[in-house]
Design a protein around this motif. Structure first.
Motif, mmCIF file in Angstrom:
data_model
loop_
_atom_site.group_PDB
_atom_site.id
_atom_site.type_symbol
_atom_site.label_atom_id
_atom_site.label_comp_id
_atom_site.label_asym_id
_atom_site.label_seq_id
_atom_site.Cartn_x
_atom_site.Cartn_y
_atom_site.Cartn_z
ATOM 1 N N GLU A 246 7.664 13.783 -6.422
ATOM 2 C CA GLU A 246 6.658 14.291 -7.357
ATOM 3 C C GLU A 246 5.642 15.183 -6.653
ATOM 4 O OE1 GLU A 246 3.158 12.571 -10.353
ATOM 5 O OE2 GLU A 246 4.704 11.226 -9.571
ATOM 6 N N PHE A 247 5.209 14.789 -5.452
ATOM 7 C CA PHE A 247 4.173 15.541 -4.755
ATOM 8 C C PHE A 247 4.745 16.550 -3.751
ATOM 9 C CE2 PHE A 247 1.818 11.962 -6.392
ATOM 10 C CZ PHE A 247 0.569 12.488 -6.687
ATOM 11 N N GLY A 248 6.066 16.634 -3.656
ATOM 12 C CA GLY A 248 6.678 17.566 -2.728
ATOM 13 C C GLY A 248 6.311 17.261 -1.293
ATOM 14 N N GLY B 58 0.819 -1.204 0.000
ATOM 15 C CA GLY B 58 0.000 0.000 0.000
ATOM 16 C C GLY B 58 0.852 1.253 0.000
ATOM 17 N N ILE B 59 0.617 2.131 -0.970
ATOM 18 C CA ILE B 59 1.331 3.407 -1.040
ATOM 19 C C ILE B 59 0.296 4.502 -1.310
ATOM 20 C CG2 ILE B 59 3.127 4.766 -2.166
ATOM 21 C CD1 ILE B 59 4.433 2.168 -3.067
ATOM 22 N N ALA C 285 10.070 0.609 -2.817
ATOM 23 C CA ALA C 285 10.828 1.717 -2.238
ATOM 24 C C ALA C 285 11.050 2.821 -3.266
ATOM 25 C CB ALA C 285 12.164 1.204 -1.705
ATOM 26 N N LEU C 286 11.358 2.430 -4.499
ATOM 27 C CA LEU C 286 11.548 3.409 -5.575
ATOM 28 C C LEU C 286 10.230 4.125 -5.878
ATOM 29 C CD1 LEU C 286 13.305 4.699 -7.753
ATOM 30 C CD2 LEU C 286 12.740 2.762 -9.250
ATOM 31 N N GLN C 287 9.125 3.356 -5.907
ATOM 32 C CA GLN C 287 7.804 3.957 -6.155
ATOM 33 C C GLN C 287 7.495 5.012 -5.096
ATOM 34 O OE1 GLN C 287 5.559 4.245 -8.510
ATOM 35 N NE2 GLN C 287 3.887 2.781 -8.160
ATOM 36 N N ALA C 288 7.769 4.691 -3.842
ATOM 37 C CA ALA C 288 7.491 5.626 -2.750
ATOM 38 C C ALA C 288 8.383 6.860 -2.841
ATOM 39 C CB ALA C 288 7.673 4.923 -1.409
ATOM 40 N N ALA C 289 9.660 6.657 -3.183
ATOM 41 C CA ALA C 289 10.592 7.775 -3.289
ATOM 42 C C ALA C 289 10.200 8.717 -4.422
ATOM 43 C CB ALA C 289 12.005 7.245 -3.508
ATOM 44 N N VAL C 290 9.786 8.152 -5.546
ATOM 45 C CA VAL C 290 9.342 8.971 -6.684
ATOM 46 C C VAL C 290 8.120 9.790 -6.287
ATOM 47 C CG1 VAL C 290 8.350 8.889 -8.987
ATOM 48 C CG2 VAL C 290 10.331 7.464 -8.442
#
Length: 351
Positions: free
Chosen positions: A338-340, A295-296, A329-334
């Motif tokens: 992206e959303f600041g 879940g992200i 982890a990459l998805q969460a970091a992006v």
């Protein structure tokens, strides 16, 4: 995307198209409007081949489900000449109410009366709720709101329209099955906008059922200008849009704290100025095929003047089923970039 034969003809250079049409006789030209094989969309409006009992057409509003249903019934009833027998002689026309069957399936712009040529058109005996064709075939108008009316009649063909919204769906569908006892090959068609309906689920998963699907865009050439654009602007991406335009079944999770109706009621086009944005991660226990989703969520908050009257705004659901920890982890970091976001919060008792 496969095109109808009429669309393929229209796509030819004008000289080739004109030469083809000029080569047809007057009789052939007069017959063209009534040749469903010429106009039907092969994606969802053409009956599948093979041995099946139920054909389900699921589609969005205006996708051409009603016309496909009417043309299939017509094909079952008609023989090679106006007075010749067809494959079906006794047809059940079943909708939620008698008025809906009359107004849509029989007398509607895409109904049975509209799609039959004059020499093969049925007579609609309104007082009897019955259609009678020149070759002697008959169709009975029936209401799913009165399942008991299905006790007694018998048929070799049936057309059920908008089954997913019938109030007495279980009773009406079960009673209909007992009536299909005539002929050597009784078959039925279901045309419906999909809804989360246990009876529809059973039909779709039953042996002997075939399914075709089509969204509203499949029939855009026959819809009013700007119809689809206006609906896409208002409902595109929403659950209602996915159901009514794309023809998807939107599942309602049994026992969920928040129903889909509640979620849709809270949807807004744009979030206000936010005081905080957080990316929240709930890692799954394992990775790979068959694992749960990670879940992200990206959530923003307005805190209010006293930091008590706060509200949360879900900006994105980026949940995924990653192949490895590094994927989520990459998805969460992006998402954080992206959303600041101000924070990235993860549950640490798993991943």
């Amino acid at each position: 995307m496969p095109k109808s034969n009429a669309a393929l003809l229209a796509s030819l250079p004008e000289a080739e198209r004109r030469a083809f049409l000029d080569g047809l006789s007057d009789t052939a030209l007069a017959a063209m409007p009534w040749l469903w094989s010429l106009w039907a969309n092969p994606v969802h409006q053409v009956a599948p081949s093979g041995d099946w009992n139920v054909w389900v057409i699921m589609g969005g509003r205006g996708a051409g489900k009603t016309r496909a249903g009417a043309e299939w019934v017509r094909a079952r009833i008609e023989g090679p000449t106006p007075l010749a027998r067809g494959a079906a002689r006794r047809v059940a026309l079943l909708g939620e109410t008698i008025d809906q069957v009359r107004d849509v399936m029989v007398e509607g712009e895409s109904g049975l009366m509209a799609c039959c040529p004059a020499d093969r058109a049925p007579e609609f005996k309104r007082s009897l709720n019955r259609l009678v064709w020149p070759n002697g075939a008959e169709a009975m108008v029936l209401s799913a709101s009165n399942p008991e009316a299905l006790r007694g009649p018998q048929f070799d063909c049936a057309w059920s329209d908008e089954l997913a919204k019938w109030r007495h769906c279980r009773e009406a569908w079960d009673m209909l099955q007992f009536t299909l006892r005539l002929g050597d090959d009784p078959r039925q068609i279901v045309t419906t906008t999909p809804r989360d309906n246990p009876v529809l689920d059973e039909i779709l998963s039953a042996e002997g059922t075939v399914v075709t699907r089509g969204g509203t865009t499949e029939n855009i050439a026959n819809l009013a200008p700007n119809f689809l654009a206006n609906l896409e602007e208002k409902y595109g991406g929403t659950s209602l849009g996915r159901q009514e335009l794309d023809g998807e079944i939107i599942r309602e999770t049994r026992g969920a704290l928040w129903s889909r109706e509640m979620v849709e009621a809270c949807r807004v086009g744009e979030a206000p100025a936010l005081d905080r944005i957080v990316v929240a991660v709930d890692p799954q226990v394992s990775t790979g095929s068959g694992s749960d989703e990670c879940g992200i969520l990206v959530v923003g908050a307005t805190l209010g003047e006293d930091r008590r009257d706060w509200r949360a705004w879900v900006l994105a659901d980026l949940s995924c089923q990653p192949k490895s920890v590094s994927d989520w982890a990459l998805q969460a970091a992006v998402a954080y970039e992206e959303f600041g976001a101000d924070r990235l919060v993860a549950e640490v008792n798993q991943g």
